[in-house]
Write a protein that holds these residues in place. Structure first.
Motif, PDB file in Angstrom:
ATOM      1  N   ILE A  58       0.845  -1.195   0.000  1.00 24.64           N
ATOM      2  CA  ILE A  58       0.000   0.000   0.000  1.00 24.64           C
ATOM      3  C   ILE A  58       0.880   1.245   0.000  1.00 24.64           C
ATOM      4  CG2 ILE A  58      -1.759   1.290   1.282  1.00 24.64           C
ATOM      5  CD1 ILE A  58      -2.543  -1.361   2.617  1.00 24.64           C
ATOM      6  N   ALA A  59       0.508   2.248  -0.766  1.00 30.96           N
ATOM      7  CA  ALA A  59       1.229   3.526  -0.721  1.00 30.96           C
ATOM      8  C   ALA A  59       1.082   4.119   0.679  1.00 30.96           C
ATOM      9  CB  ALA A  59       0.686   4.484  -1.766  1.00 30.96           C
ATOM     10  N   PRO A  60       2.174   4.545   1.317  1.00 34.20           N
ATOM     11  CA  PRO A  60       2.125   4.982   2.720  1.00 34.20           C
ATOM     12  C   PRO A  60       1.692   6.429   2.912  1.00 34.20           C
ATOM     13  CG  PRO A  60       4.370   5.075   1.947  1.00 34.20           C
ATOM     14  CD  PRO A  60       3.552   4.568   0.781  1.00 34.20           C
ATOM     15  N   LEU A  61       0.958   7.007   1.959  1.00 33.29           N
ATOM     16  CA  LEU A  61       0.678   8.437   1.972  1.00 33.29           C
ATOM     17  C   LEU A  61      -0.243   8.868   3.115  1.00 33.29           C
ATOM     18  CD1 LEU A  61       0.271   9.153  -1.856  1.00 33.29           C
ATOM     19  CD2 LEU A  61       2.338   9.013  -0.454  1.00 33.29           C
ATOM     20  N   HIS A  62      -0.855   7.910   3.800  1.00 36.72           N
ATOM     21  CA  HIS A  62      -1.746   8.230   4.912  1.00 36.72           C
ATOM     22  C   HIS A  62      -1.018   8.383   6.237  1.00 36.72           C
ATOM     23  CE1 HIS A  62      -0.971   3.938   5.111  1.00 36.72           C
ATOM     24  NE2 HIS A  62      -1.298   3.985   6.402  1.00 36.72           N
ATOM     25  N   VAL A  63       0.253   8.003   6.289  1.00 36.87           N
ATOM     26  CA  VAL A  63       0.988   7.931   7.547  1.00 36.87           C
ATOM     27  C   VAL A  63       1.187   9.331   8.141  1.00 36.87           C
ATOM     28  CG1 VAL A  63       3.187   7.286   8.629  1.00 36.87           C
ATOM     29  CG2 VAL A  63       2.155   5.804   6.892  1.00 36.87           C
ATOM     30  N   LYS A  64       0.833   9.485   9.421  1.00 35.70           N
ATOM     31  CA  LYS A  64       1.059  10.765  10.090  1.00 35.70           C
ATOM     32  C   LYS A  64       2.559  10.988  10.289  1.00 35.70           C
ATOM     33  CE  LYS A  64      -3.316  11.330  12.502  1.00 35.70           C
ATOM     34  NZ  LYS A  64      -3.982  11.617  13.798  1.00 35.70           N
ATOM     35  N   GLY A  65       2.965  12.246  10.164  1.00 40.71           N
ATOM     36  CA  GLY A  65       4.383  12.567  10.287  1.00 40.71           C
ATOM     37  C   GLY A  65       5.156  12.361   8.997  1.00 40.71           C
ATOM     38  N   LEU A  66       4.460  12.092   7.899  1.00 40.02           N
ATOM     39  CA  LEU A  66       5.108  11.817   6.608  1.00 40.02           C
ATOM     40  C   LEU A  66       5.109  13.048   5.713  1.00 40.02           C
ATOM     41  CD1 LEU A  66       6.204   9.295   4.885  1.00 40.02           C
ATOM     42  CD2 LEU A  66       3.986   9.448   3.724  1.00 40.02           C
ATOM     43  N   CYS A  67       6.213  13.263   5.006  1.00 38.62           N
ATOM     44  CA  CYS A  67       6.299  14.253   3.932  1.00 38.62           C
ATOM     45  C   CYS A  67       6.605  13.530   2.629  1.00 38.62           C
ATOM     46  CB  CYS A  67       7.405  15.271   4.209  1.00 38.62           C
ATOM     47  SG  CYS A  67       7.125  16.345   5.620  1.00 38.62           S
ATOM     48  N   TYR A  68       6.037  14.038   1.541  1.00 36.95           N
ATOM     49  CA  TYR A  68       6.328  13.458   0.229  1.00 36.95           C
ATOM     50  C   TYR A  68       6.075  14.515  -0.848  1.00 36.95           C
ATOM     51  CZ  TYR A  68       1.224  12.824   0.085  1.00 36.95           C
ATOM     52  OH  TYR A  68      -0.132  13.032   0.115  1.00 36.95           O
ATOM     53  N   ILE A  69       6.506  14.233  -2.049  1.00 35.65           N
ATOM     54  CA  ILE A  69       6.352  15.160  -3.167  1.00 35.65           C
ATOM     55  C   ILE A  69       5.177  14.710  -4.030  1.00 35.65           C
ATOM     56  CG2 ILE A  69       7.421  16.068  -5.265  1.00 35.65           C
ATOM     57  CD1 ILE A  69      10.137  15.721  -3.895  1.00 35.65           C
ATOM     58  N   SER A  70       4.346  15.672  -4.427  1.00 39.82           N
ATOM     59  CA  SER A  70       3.178  15.374  -5.248  1.00 39.82           C
ATOM     60  C   SER A  70       3.126  16.310  -6.454  1.00 39.82           C
ATOM     61  CB  SER A  70       1.905  15.538  -4.409  1.00 39.82           C
ATOM     62  OG  SER A  70       0.741  15.448  -5.206  1.00 39.82           O
ATOM     63  N   LYS A  71       2.534  15.817  -7.524  1.00 42.24           N
ATOM     64  CA  LYS A  71       2.342  16.664  -8.702  1.00 42.24           C
ATOM     65  C   LYS A  71       1.163  17.613  -8.514  1.00 42.24           C
ATOM     66  CE  LYS A  71       4.255  13.340 -12.025  1.00 42.24           C
ATOM     67  NZ  LYS A  71       3.979  12.503 -13.240  1.00 42.24           N
ATOM     68  N   GLU A  72       0.288  17.270  -7.563  1.00 43.77           N
ATOM     69  CA  GLU A  72      -0.902  18.069  -7.310  1.00 43.77           C
ATOM     70  C   GLU A  72      -0.922  18.529  -5.861  1.00 43.77           C
ATOM     71  OE1 GLU A  72      -2.907  18.854  -9.713  1.00 43.77           O
ATOM     72  OE2 GLU A  72      -1.978  17.511 -11.195  1.00 43.77           O
ATOM     73  N   PRO A  73      -1.522  19.695  -5.589  1.00 42.74           N
ATOM     74  CA  PRO A  73      -1.631  20.151  -4.200  1.00 42.74           C
ATOM     75  C   PRO A  73      -2.679  19.347  -3.446  1.00 42.74           C
ATOM     76  CG  PRO A  73      -2.806  21.656  -5.646  1.00 42.74           C
ATOM     77  CD  PRO A  73      -2.109  20.674  -6.546  1.00 42.74           C
ATOM     78  N   ASN A  74      -2.597  19.361  -2.144  1.00 42.25           N
ATOM     79  CA  ASN A  74      -3.642  18.782  -1.297  1.00 42.25           C
ATOM     80  C   ASN A  74      -4.524  19.934  -0.835  1.00 42.25           C
ATOM     81  OD1 ASN A  74      -5.196  17.726   0.850  1.00 42.25           O
ATOM     82  ND2 ASN A  74      -3.652  16.158   1.268  1.00 42.25           N
ATOM     83  N   GLU A  75      -5.695  20.037  -1.433  1.00 40.82           N
ATOM     84  CA  GLU A  75      -6.563  21.183  -1.175  1.00 40.82           C
ATOM     85  C   GLU A  75      -7.080  21.211   0.258  1.00 40.82           C
ATOM     86  OE1 GLU A  75      -6.702  23.466  -3.233  1.00 40.82           O
ATOM     87  OE2 GLU A  75      -6.136  22.574  -5.154  1.00 40.82           O
TER      88      GLU A  75
END
Length: 571
Positions: free
Chosen positions: A186-203
Motif C-alpha cells: 500500500i502507498a504509505p501516503l496516509h501515515v502521520k508525520g510523513l512528507c512526500y512530493i506530489s504533482k498536485e496540491p492537497n486542497e
C-alpha cells in the motif's frame, strides 16, 4: 545482540535479505539516546529484519552494499546532530574532532549527509526500493529553510535529496505504520508525520507560501515559518502543502506522541549500550562516555527558546516515562561489568520538566497565541518537582547506585515558580546530585536580548544563584555554577556583551571561560531573525551581526580576562 551491520551477522541469524537498512553518519551505538538505534529496535520489535550501516565510505560501493539491498526500504539519517553543525563551528571553521566517530577524528561524516547517502544508494542500486529520510537533519529541513553554510534559502530537503519520503519529529509510531504499509503493498501516503512530493496540491491542507515566494519576499518567508511552526502539535496541527517549482511538498499532520506506557516499552528494548565491534576496533567513540549510563526520563520542551530546535523536533508537550520504568533501567545498569555505580545524567536536556504538564495542552493541543513560559509562566502550567524529587530519592537508594548526576538542563525559573517543592528539590540536587558544579543556561542578561531569545529575566538568575550558594554552604560542599552564554545572537551588539561582562563580574562574581557564538540552525525563530534581519513579531528591522570577526569580538568581550577586558574598554 546488536542489529546486524555486516553480512556475516546476517548469516548468523539465517537471514539472506533484510527488510530495512538504516544508514547514519554516526558510528553505530546501540543506545536509547541514538535515534537510528531506537528506530531499528522499534522495527525489530514489530517483526522486521533490520540492519544498520554507520558512517559508510562514500567513495565506493563496499560499505553501502555490504548488507545487500533491503526488501522494503532504506532509512537515511544525517546523524544525532545536523551534519553541518557537526562539521563546522559558528564561524564556519571545520571541526577536526567528532565525538560520534571512532578515534575522535572528524574524517567520516560528509557535509549534508542525508543528501550524500541518498545519492550513494541511487548510484549503486538502480530502481531500488523507496528511500526514506529521518532524523533531526531532515526533520528541520522539511520545508523551505535558511541554510547558514551556503547563506541562502534552500528547498525542502526532499527536493534536493534523491529520496521518496521523509518522516519528521519523533517517529516511533509512524516508522512502523510506514513499514506496515509497504509490506502490504500500500502507498504509505496516509501515515502521520510523513512528507512526500506530489504533482498536485492537497486542497484540504493549509497552503504555505511557495518556495519562490519565500525567495522573492522575506515577509512571505516569515509567513511560511509562522504557519509551519504553529502546526507541529499532533492534536491541533493541520497538514501543510507548499509549492516548489512545478510540484508540491505535502506534509501530513504530526504523528501522535507516545503514551507513558509506550515510552516505557521503547526504553525496555534490548539496547546493548555500546559501540558495535565493527566500529570499536577503529577506536573509542567519545559520545558513549556520556550516554552509556545516562537515563532520559521524558521528551519535549515547553521552554521554546528561539535558538533551540527541541520544541520543533520533539514537540512542546512533555511526555514522561513512569517511575517504575526509570528505576528498572537504573537497576539494569548494575548488571554491566563496567558500571561503577555512577549514572552520568538523570533527566536529559530539560531535566526538571519531568512529570507535569498543562491539562489544556494535553487535551486540546498547544496554544497558538501564547507560550508556556515567556514572557511569564502561564497560569495553566503549574510546575511541581514532587515527582522528580521522589524519583531522585528512589534512584539514589537503589543497591549498586552510588551517584546519579543531574548534569544539566535545569530551568531555574521553574524552581522559583514551584512554591511547594522548588526549594526542597534544589536542596536535594545540591546535596546529592552534583559533581561539584551545576550547568545552567541564562544565555544572556540584557532584557532586550533575553526577550528575543525567549528567556527569563536576570532577576530569576540572581535569586537562583543566591539560593544555590546558600544551600551549597549549608551542605558543606564547595560547589559552583557554570553558565551557558551566547554571543552574536540576533539583536545583540557589542554593548550588550559589555553589559553581560560587567554583570558576570559584579553580580555573578565570575570571569566566564567560555561562550558560544550563535549558530543559525534550520527551523528556529532565531535563525528566521538572522536571515531576515527583522523582528519575528513586529517585523521591524533588527540588528544582526554577520561579520565573522565581529562575532568573535562579541565572544571575546565576555570571556576576556579582567585586565585585558578593562584595557580594551580604555582603548
Amino acid at each position: 545482540m546488536f542489529l546486524p551491520t555486516t553480512h556475516e551477522e546476517m548469516m548468523e541469524r539465517g537471514w539472506t535479505q533484510l527488510d530495512i537498512i538504516l544508514i547514519t553518519s554516526d558510528a553505530y551505538i546501540d543506545s536509547p539516546y541514538m535515534g537510528v538505534s531506537v528506530v531499528g529496535r522499534v522495527l525489530e520489535k514489530a517483526g522486521y529484519k533490520v540492519g544498520i550501516i554507520g558512517q559508510p565510505d562514500v567513495t565506493c560501493k563496499d560499505d553501502i552494499a555490504r548488507l545487500g539491498e533491503p526488501k522494503l526500504f532504506w532509512g537515511v539519517s544525517g546523524g544525532s546532530v545536523d551534519s553541518m553543525v557537526s562539521n563546522y563551528t559558528a564561524t564556519k571553521r571545520f571541526r577536526n574532532s567528532d565525538d560520534y566517530t571512532p578515534g575522535g577524528v572528524n574524517n567520516k561524516r560528509p557535509d549534508r549527509a542525508s543528501l550524500v547517502y541518498t545519492n550513494l544508494i541511487r548510484q549503486h542500486f538502480k530502481e531500488t526500493v523507496p528511500i526514506m529520510l529521518g532524523g533531526i537533519e531532515a526533520s528541520l529541513r522539511r520545508v523551505t529553510h535558511y541554510d547558514f553554510w551556503s547563506n541562502k534559502l534552500r528547498k525542502p530537503i526532499l527536493f534536493d535529496a534523491k529520496a521518496d519520503y521523509l518522516l519528521y519529529g519523533m517517529s516511533d509510531h509512524s516508522i512502523v505504520e510506514f513499514a506496515d504499509a509497504l509490506k502490504k503493498g500500500i502507498a504509505p501516503l496516509h501515515v502521520k508525520g510523513l512528507c512526500y512530493i506530489s504533482k498536485e496540491p492537497n486542497e484540504a491542507f493549509l497552503s504555505l507560501p511557495s518556495h519562490q515566494e519565500c525567495l522573492d519576499d522575506k515577509l512571505k518567508f516569515m509567513d511560511m515559518f509562522d504557519i509551519f511552526y504553529h502546526n507541529n502539535d499532533p492534536i491541533s496541527a493541520k497538514g501543510l502543502c507548499q509549492k516548489v517549482d512545478s510540484r508540491y511538498l505535502i506534509q501530513n499532520p504530526p504523528a501522535l506522541y507516545l503514551t507513558t506506557e509506550e515510552m516505557d516499552e521503547v526504553s525496555a528494548l534490548p539496547f546493548m549500550r555500546d559501540v558495535h565491534p565493527y566500529h570499536k576496533k577503529e577506536g573509542a567513540v567519545k559520545a558513549l562516555e556520556t550516554i552509556k549510563f545516562s537515563i532520559s526520563t521524558h521528551q519535549g520542551c515547553y521552554g521554546e527558546c528561539s535558538f533551540c530546535a527541541i520544541s520543533v523536533h520533539q514537540g512542546r508537550t512533555i511526555r514522561s516515562r513512569s517511575e517504575n520504568s526509570i528505576l528498572k533501567e537504573a537497576k539494569h545498569f548494575t548488571t554491566y561489568k563496567d558500571f561503577k555505580g555512577i549514572i552520568s545524567d538523570l533527566g536529559g536536556p530539560t531535566a526538571n520538566m519531568y512529570g507535569y504538564e498543562c491539562h489544556k495542552k494535553v487535551t486540546k493541543g498547544t496554544c497558538e497565541d501564547k507560550s508556556c513560559m515567556f514572557p511569564k509562566l502561564c497560569k495553566a502550567l503549574k510546575p511541581t518537582h514532587k515527582k522528580q524529587l521522589d524519583l531522585l530519592r528512589k534512584v539514589r537508594s537503589l543497591p549498586g547506585i552510588k551517584k546519579a548526576f543531574v548534569a544539566s538542563g535545569i530551568r531555574y525559573d521553574l524552581i522559583s515558580e514551584d512554591k511547594a517543592y522548588g526549594y526542597e528539590y534544589l536542596k536535594e540536587i545540591v546535596e546529592h546530585h552534583l559533581s561539584g558544579q551545576m550547568k545552567i543556561a541564562p544565555e544572556h542578561i540584557d532584557d532586550e536580548i533575553l526577550a528575543l531569545m525567549g528567556k527569563p529575566g536576570k532577576e530569576s538568575l540572581v535569586e537562583f544563584k543566591a539560593l544555590f550558594d546558600r544551600l551549597s554552604r549549608e551542605s558543606g560542599k564547595k560547589q559552583f555554577l557554570t553558565y551557558y552564554l551566547i554571543a552574536a545572537h540576533p539583536g545583540c551588539e557589542e554593548k550588550h556583551m559589555h553589559s553581560l561582562k560587567q554583570f558576570a563580574s559584579n553580580v555573578l562574581k565570575i570571569n566566564p571561560e567560555q561562550a558560544q557564538i550563535f549558530t543559525p540552525t534550520p527551523s528556529t525563530y532565531a535563525t528566521l531573525m538572522y536571515y531576515t534581519g527583522l523582528h519575528p513579531v513586529t517585523r521591524k528591522p533588527l540588528f544582526v551581526e554577520k561579520d565573522m570577526q565581529k562575532k568573535e569580538r562579541q565572544k571575546e568581550i565576555v570571556v576576556a580576562k579582567e585586565r585585558k577586558y578593562y584595557s580594551g574598554l580604555d582603548s
